[in-house]
Design a protein around this motif. Structure first.
Motif, PDB file in Angstrom:
ATOM      1  N   ASP A  44     -33.959 -91.489  -3.321  1.00  0.00           N
ATOM      2  CA  ASP A  44     -34.969 -90.992  -4.331  1.00  0.00           C
ATOM      3  C   ASP A  44     -34.786 -91.445  -5.891  1.00  0.00           C
ATOM      4  O   ASP A  44     -35.906 -92.162  -6.815  1.00  0.00           O
ATOM      5  N   LEU A  45     -33.729 -91.678  -6.712  1.00  0.00           N
ATOM      6  CA  LEU A  45     -33.274 -92.425  -7.422  1.00  0.00           C
ATOM      7  C   LEU A  45     -34.017 -93.622  -7.782  1.00  0.00           C
ATOM      8  O   LEU A  45     -34.348 -94.360  -8.449  1.00  0.00           O
ATOM      9  N   VAL A  46     -34.144 -93.475  -6.867  1.00  0.00           N
ATOM     10  CA  VAL A  46     -33.671 -95.369  -6.275  1.00  0.00           C
ATOM     11  C   VAL A  46     -35.236 -95.629  -5.850  1.00  0.00           C
ATOM     12  O   VAL A  46     -36.511 -96.597  -7.619  1.00  0.00           O
ATOM     13  N   GLN A  47     -36.560 -95.126  -5.697  1.00  0.00           N
ATOM     14  CA  GLN A  47     -37.770 -95.040  -5.630  1.00  0.00           C
ATOM     15  C   GLN A  47     -38.182 -94.539  -7.326  1.00  0.00           C
ATOM     16  O   GLN A  47     -39.873 -95.163  -7.834  1.00  0.00           O
ATOM     17  N   VAL A  48     -37.698 -93.883  -8.105  1.00  0.00           N
ATOM     18  CA  VAL A  48     -38.696 -93.316  -9.318  1.00  0.00           C
ATOM     19  C   VAL A  48     -37.762 -94.414 -10.097  1.00  0.00           C
ATOM     20  O   VAL A  48     -39.311 -94.402 -11.381  1.00  0.00           O
ATOM     21  N   LEU A  49     -37.014 -94.862 -10.098  1.00  0.00           N
ATOM     22  CA  LEU A  49     -36.827 -96.513 -11.449  1.00  0.00           C
ATOM     23  C   LEU A  49     -37.373 -97.081 -11.403  1.00  0.00           C
ATOM     24  O   LEU A  49     -37.982 -97.909 -11.657  1.00  0.00           O
ATOM     25  N   TRP A  50     -38.209 -97.535  -9.486  1.00  0.00           N
ATOM     26  CA  TRP A  50     -38.563 -98.507  -9.358  1.00  0.00           C
ATOM     27  C   TRP A  50     -40.574 -97.872 -10.092  1.00  0.00           C
ATOM     28  O   TRP A  50     -41.267 -99.248 -10.554  1.00  0.00           O
ATOM     29  N   MET A  51     -40.911 -96.783  -9.739  1.00  0.00           N
ATOM     30  CA  MET A  51     -42.120 -96.233 -10.644  1.00  0.00           C
ATOM     31  C   MET A  51     -41.618 -96.651 -11.748  1.00  0.00           C
ATOM     32  O   MET A  51     -43.130 -97.001 -12.276  1.00  0.00           O
ATOM     33  N   LYS A  86     -44.361 -89.124 -15.070  1.00  0.00           N
ATOM     34  CA  LYS A  86     -43.790 -88.257 -15.371  1.00  0.00           C
ATOM     35  C   LYS A  86     -42.414 -87.200 -14.467  1.00  0.00           C
ATOM     36  O   LYS A  86     -41.887 -86.851 -14.234  1.00  0.00           O
ATOM     37  N   ALA A  87     -42.540 -88.706 -13.176  1.00  0.00           N
ATOM     38  CA  ALA A  87     -41.593 -88.480 -11.762  1.00  0.00           C
ATOM     39  C   ALA A  87     -40.165 -88.585 -12.198  1.00  0.00           C
ATOM     40  O   ALA A  87     -39.722 -87.688 -12.395  1.00  0.00           O
ATOM     41  N   PHE A  88     -40.137 -89.519 -13.318  1.00  0.00           N
ATOM     42  CA  PHE A  88     -38.888 -89.869 -13.863  1.00  0.00           C
ATOM     43  C   PHE A  88     -38.008 -88.761 -14.461  1.00  0.00           C
ATOM     44  O   PHE A  88     -36.944 -88.382 -14.269  1.00  0.00           O
ATOM     45  N   PRO A  89     -38.246 -88.494 -15.672  1.00  0.00           N
ATOM     46  CA  PRO A  89     -38.026 -87.064 -16.508  1.00  0.00           C
ATOM     47  C   PRO A  89     -37.999 -85.476 -15.318  1.00  0.00           C
ATOM     48  O   PRO A  89     -36.877 -84.778 -15.267  1.00  0.00           O
ATOM     49  N   LEU A 149     -41.999 -80.308  -9.121  1.00  0.00           N
ATOM     50  CA  LEU A 149     -43.115 -80.618  -9.994  1.00  0.00           C
ATOM     51  C   LEU A 149     -42.363 -82.890  -9.372  1.00  0.00           C
ATOM     52  O   LEU A 149     -43.090 -83.593  -9.662  1.00  0.00           O
ATOM     53  N   TYR A 150     -41.766 -82.746  -9.594  1.00  0.00           N
ATOM     54  CA  TYR A 150     -41.120 -84.366  -9.387  1.00  0.00           C
ATOM     55  C   TYR A 150     -41.904 -85.675  -8.627  1.00  0.00           C
ATOM     56  O   TYR A 150     -42.704 -86.297  -8.055  1.00  0.00           O
ATOM     57  N   ARG A 151     -42.118 -84.638  -6.434  1.00  0.00           N
ATOM     58  CA  ARG A 151     -42.230 -84.671  -6.264  1.00  0.00           C
ATOM     59  C   ARG A 151     -43.993 -85.090  -6.031  1.00  0.00           C
ATOM     60  O   ARG A 151     -44.377 -86.090  -5.813  1.00  0.00           O
ATOM     61  N   ASN A 188     -48.848 -88.305  -7.119  1.00  0.00           N
ATOM     62  CA  ASN A 188     -49.387 -88.826  -8.104  1.00  0.00           C
ATOM     63  C   ASN A 188     -49.670 -90.065  -8.990  1.00  0.00           C
ATOM     64  O   ASN A 188     -50.941 -90.877  -8.877  1.00  0.00           O
ATOM     65  N   SER A 189     -48.572 -91.098  -9.211  1.00  0.00           N
ATOM     66  CA  SER A 189     -48.155 -91.999 -10.042  1.00  0.00           C
ATOM     67  C   SER A 189     -48.517 -93.171  -8.661  1.00  0.00           C
ATOM     68  O   SER A 189     -49.053 -94.547  -8.966  1.00  0.00           O
ATOM     69  N   LEU A 190     -48.438 -92.901  -7.688  1.00  0.00           N
ATOM     70  CA  LEU A 190     -48.166 -93.875  -6.246  1.00  0.00           C
ATOM     71  C   LEU A 190     -49.031 -93.414  -6.135  1.00  0.00           C
ATOM     72  O   LEU A 190     -49.699 -95.047  -6.538  1.00  0.00           O
TER      73      LEU A 190
END
Length: 229
Positions: free
Chosen positions: A108-115, A123-126, A174-176, A181-183
């Protein structure tokens, strides 16, 4: 009049006639892709929609069992943005199970860092960072309670542990959905592939569900590179 385009058994759109013309001109949609309007009953090649009366090539004909997926559609290989992480979702599942769920958090961290690289304002990162911090703190509290029990002491139920668990649950949800939404925003505007993510699958499977669709997007990108887009 809105139109839908089908690829690999999935439907994308709706797109206006102007959208189709623009995507065909840019190479994002092929003339042999199958499409139909909302009031039509049969799928026909995009070429027939843009140029009524056009006789499509034999390979684009629709068989009796339904519309076939187009060969390659929505090329996005020339994008200046980095490709998403491309580890197979099956491997993510297997490694996640073998590590008792720890690898799911790592991936999940790998994905959100790419995003965050392709959409810095996501908003997924925070939300993910908050979820990870609460999970880490809750793990520390749980470890302390386990150590107390091992030493013969019976610890009282910690309110802090309960609050941290609730906070972690809220933040991961909230993260998911922020990631969803970002994807969808990125893959329907910047690199339009008509991505649609279901809320139920997002809620229950999160990063694993995202990786399944990311793998498919990477397959499209690799195919378009191979074809020389």
């Amino acid at each position: 009049m809105p139109y839908h385009v089908t690829r690999e058994g999935q439907t994308y759109g709706p797109y206006t006639l102007e959208d189709l013309q623009r995507y065909v001109a840019s190479g994002n949609v092929l003339l042999t892709d199958m499409a139909k309007s909302d009031d039509a009953t049969e799928w026909i090649p995009v070429a027939q929609i843009l140029n009524p009366g056009t006789i499509p090539p034999p390979v684009a004909a629709t068989p009796a069992y339904g519309a076939p997926p187009p060969a390659v559609a929505y090329p996005v290989a020339t994008s200046p943005y980095p490709d998403p992480p491309n580890l197979s979702w099956v491997l993510v599942l297997i490694i996640g199970i073998c590590t008792c769920g720890l690898f799911f958090i790592i991936w999940d961290l790998v994905q959100v860092l790419w995003m965050r690289k392709v959409e810095p304002q996501t908003k997924a990162f925070p939300y993910f960072i908050g979820y990870a911090v609460c999970s880490f703190l809750n793990g520390g509290v749980s470890a302390g309670m386990s150590a107390a029990m091992a030493s013969g002491h019976v610890p009282h139920t910690s309110p802090a542990s309960a609050l941290l668990s609730i906070a972690a649950l809220v933040l991961v949800i909230l993260y998911r959905f922020a990631m969803k939404n970002s994807l969808e925003q990125f893959y329907n505007t910047v690199e339009p592939v008509g991505l649609r993510l279901g809320p139920v699958m997002t809620f229950f499977f999160g990063g694993l569900y995202f990786q399944y669709h990311i793998n498919r997007i990477n397959q499209i990108k690799q195919a378009t590179r191979y074809r020389g887009y």
